[in-house]
Design an enzyme around this catalytic site. Structure first.
Site, PDB file in Angstrom:
ATOM      1  N   PHE A 292       0.837  -1.200   0.000  1.00 48.04           N
ATOM      2  CA  PHE A 292       0.000   0.000   0.000  1.00 48.04           C
ATOM      3  C   PHE A 292       0.873   1.251   0.000  1.00 48.04           C
ATOM      4  CE2 PHE A 292      -2.311  -3.449   2.145  1.00 48.04           C
ATOM      5  CZ  PHE A 292      -3.402  -3.547   1.307  1.00 48.04           C
ATOM      6  N   LEU A 293       2.080   1.124  -0.562  1.00 45.63           N
ATOM      7  CA  LEU A 293       3.027   2.243  -0.535  1.00 45.63           C
ATOM      8  C   LEU A 293       2.621   3.312  -1.531  1.00 45.63           C
ATOM      9  CD1 LEU A 293       6.312   0.120  -0.797  1.00 45.63           C
ATOM     10  CD2 LEU A 293       5.055   0.752   1.273  1.00 45.63           C
ATOM     11  N   ARG A 294       2.778   4.575  -1.129  1.00 45.29           N
ATOM     12  CA  ARG A 294       2.554   5.684  -2.058  1.00 45.29           C
ATOM     13  C   ARG A 294       3.889   6.171  -2.566  1.00 45.29           C
ATOM     14  NH1 ARG A 294      -0.051   9.383   2.258  1.00 45.29           N
ATOM     15  NH2 ARG A 294       1.490   8.169   3.371  1.00 45.29           N
TER      16      ARG A 294
ATOM     17  N   ASN B  54      -7.384   0.766  -3.726  1.00 46.37           N
ATOM     18  CA  ASN B  54      -7.018   1.745  -4.745  1.00 46.37           C
ATOM     19  C   ASN B  54      -8.252   2.299  -5.461  1.00 46.37           C
ATOM     20  OD1 ASN B  54      -4.355   1.790  -4.205  1.00 46.37           O
ATOM     21  ND2 ASN B  54      -3.655   0.900  -6.126  1.00 46.37           N
TER      22      ASN B  54
ATOM     23  N   CYS C 183      -0.743   3.584 -10.641  1.00 46.79           N
ATOM     24  CA  CYS C 183      -1.607   2.643  -9.924  1.00 46.79           C
ATOM     25  C   CYS C 183      -3.105   2.870 -10.131  1.00 46.79           C
ATOM     26  CB  CYS C 183      -1.273   2.694  -8.438  1.00 46.79           C
ATOM     27  SG  CYS C 183       0.471   2.424  -8.139  1.00 46.79           S
TER      28      CYS C 183
ATOM     29  N   LYS D 148       2.396  13.671  -8.942  1.00 45.93           N
ATOM     30  CA  LYS D 148       2.239  14.143  -7.566  1.00 45.93           C
ATOM     31  C   LYS D 148       3.609  14.617  -7.087  1.00 45.93           C
ATOM     32  CE  LYS D 148       2.416  10.813  -4.339  1.00 45.93           C
ATOM     33  NZ  LYS D 148       1.997   9.649  -3.559  1.00 45.93           N
TER      34      LYS D 148
END
Ligand code: UGA
Length: 440
Positions: A153-155, A212, A264, A325
């Site tokens: 679940f890494l951003r 997600n 993603c 981002k």
């Protein structure tokens, strides 16, 4: 201490490999791309990720982290094999699993003792069964293995922090014995009381897609509320703040903007829709989130055109921020690509700057002008557009920006500036979902 390998040194593999070695295990990160491995050994990382270089250096020095391009040998030396290769978008939105299948085959050929095979890559529900089948059908001995689905679940931009301080660790497996082994891998987190949860394999696979897709849905939802707020004269920032105070909603991922990007959300939402189609189950909310995001990206150009009184031809427009981002050089599916391409099609000129993503964008738009800081970029431009909310833009001197621009026109697609200040300084500006003639 466990002997672990991670196959695939993209951002998932590299962050996980380095993170797990930091927990005290012996880790080999392997990839078929020899050049990539050679570069990493020299300290030249394929991705920019805050804190990653330090994490890798520290563990390489302690001899806990090694790199190799010999996948077979790496698998043989390991008790736990993490699969962390890419699962890009394939035909009609379906995830392309060819790299995952290749690794499964290599595992089968190099299964020299009992191993736990653990998938980190985002794979459609049911892939675990397929991987098990490939290994069983291609191994030439009776050696046993167990399979685990351990989604990440890494951003990007905060992947190291997310690895070391996760909200939860999901372990999809068939037995308590395997679960216990996986707890040992993540032992330091367990001691920090981070929840490590056991599920069935298919449930773990679904958790990743459902997370997600939900986040993408949340962003598309607030973007649509923003668009409606613009027309009805409300301030979406305040709306988002206030709905976010309801604990059931939470303020996170309620920032309206130019549409979500990255490697993603766009890919995983389409893959989930594809899975639902195959299962013959309607999943209208996610289809709507995807459509809303496509529209949001187009809408940014429509708003820019309105701000420039429908005249783009011959205008010089400065794009500040190119990555999807902040804190990453990744431009995959970035909204900046859509707006630059529309400006160029309409006959406008583009000057661009990103703190670290200029080189990535050059591969897509080699003929626009790139600069090394915002000041040079905006000089003599007709308009500036903020596409990514890098911190250095948040604190940018608006008086200097006004002085440098030919005309003080600003489009803030990330709502980072104080509108009162922009009004006071006489900017002609637009935002996403905010009221311009503030009276309070
Ligand atoms: C996302 C998830 O957040 C991670 O949990 C997941 O592990 C990862 O995908 C993955 O599957 O590997 P990431 O794509 O790195 O992480 O970036 P996010 O921070 O989620 O942002 C995605 C996009 O949504 C960006 O374009 C961002 O600008 C946009 N966004 C995010 C908004 O427009 N508004 C928000 O409020 C939040």
């Amino acid at each position: 201490m466990k002997k672990i390998c991670v196959i695939g040194v993209g951002y998932v593999g590299l962050v996980n490999g380095a993170g797990i070695s930091d927990f005290g295990h012996k880790v080999i990160c392997a990839d078929i791309d020899k050049k990539k491995i050679e570069n990493i050994k020299k300290g030249d990382l394929p991705i920019f990720e805050p804190g990653l270089k330090e994490l890798i250096d520290r563990n390489v020095k302690s001899n806990r982290l090694l790199f190799s391009s010999d996948i077979g040998e790496t698998i043989k030396k390991s008790d736990i094999v993490f699969i962390a290769v890419g699962t890009p978008e394939g035909d009609s939105g379906k995830a392309d699993l060819s790299h995952v299948y290749d690794v499964a085959l290599k595992i089968a050929k190099n299964l020299n003792n009992y191993k736990i095979i653990c998938t980190k890559s985002t794979v459609p529900i049911g892939t675990g069964k397929e991987i098990k089948g490939i290994i069983n059908n291609n191994k030439s001995n009776s050696i046993k293995f167990d399979y685990v689905s351990n989604p990440e679940f890494l951003r990007e931009g905060s992947a190291v922090k997310d690895f070391l301080w996760p909200d939860r660790v999901v372990i999809g497996c068939d037995s308590n014995k395997v679960f216990k082994s996986m707890i040992e891998v993540y032992q330091p987190l367990f001691r920090n009381k981070k929840p490590i949860i056991q599920t069935e394999i298919s449930t773990a696979e679904m958790v990743k897609y459902a997370s997600n897709a939900f986040l993408a849905l949340k962003i598309s939802y607030i973007n649509e509320i923003a668009n409606l707020s613009e027309v009805l004269g409300c301030d979406v920032k305040m709306v988002a703040d206030l709905i976010g105070q309801d604990g059931r909603i939470s303020p996170k991922f309620l920032h309206p903007g130019p549409g979500y990007g990255g490697s993603c959300f766009p890919k995983d939402t389409k893959a989930l829709v594809n899975l639902a189609k195959q299962a013959n189950v309607p999943i209208k909310t996610i289809t709507a989130a995807i459509d809303a995001n496509i529209y949001q990206k187009k809408r940014m150009f429509m708003k820019l055109k309105t701000l420039l009184k429908e005249k783009i031809k011959g205008k010089t427009i400065s794009i500040l921020g190119l990555s999807f981002k902040p804190n990453t050089s990744d431009i995959r599916e970035s909204s900046a690509i859509d707006i630059i391409s529309s400006i160029l099609k309409a006959g406008g000129h583009v000057r661009a700057f990103d703190p670290i993503a200029n080189n990535s964008m050059k591969k897509i738009f080699p003929n626009i002008e790139y600069f090394s800081n915002w000041e040079k970029t905006v000089s003599n431009s007709d308009c500036a557009v903020i596409m990514t909310e890098w911190n250095e833009f948040r604190s940018l001197d608006l008086i200097e920006l006004k002085d440098r621009l030919k005309t003080p026109i600003l489009f803030d697609t990330r709502n980072i500036f104080d509108q009162r200040k922009l009004l006071e300084l006489g900017f002609s500006f637009d935002t996403v979902g905010r009221k311009k003639n503030i009276k309070y």
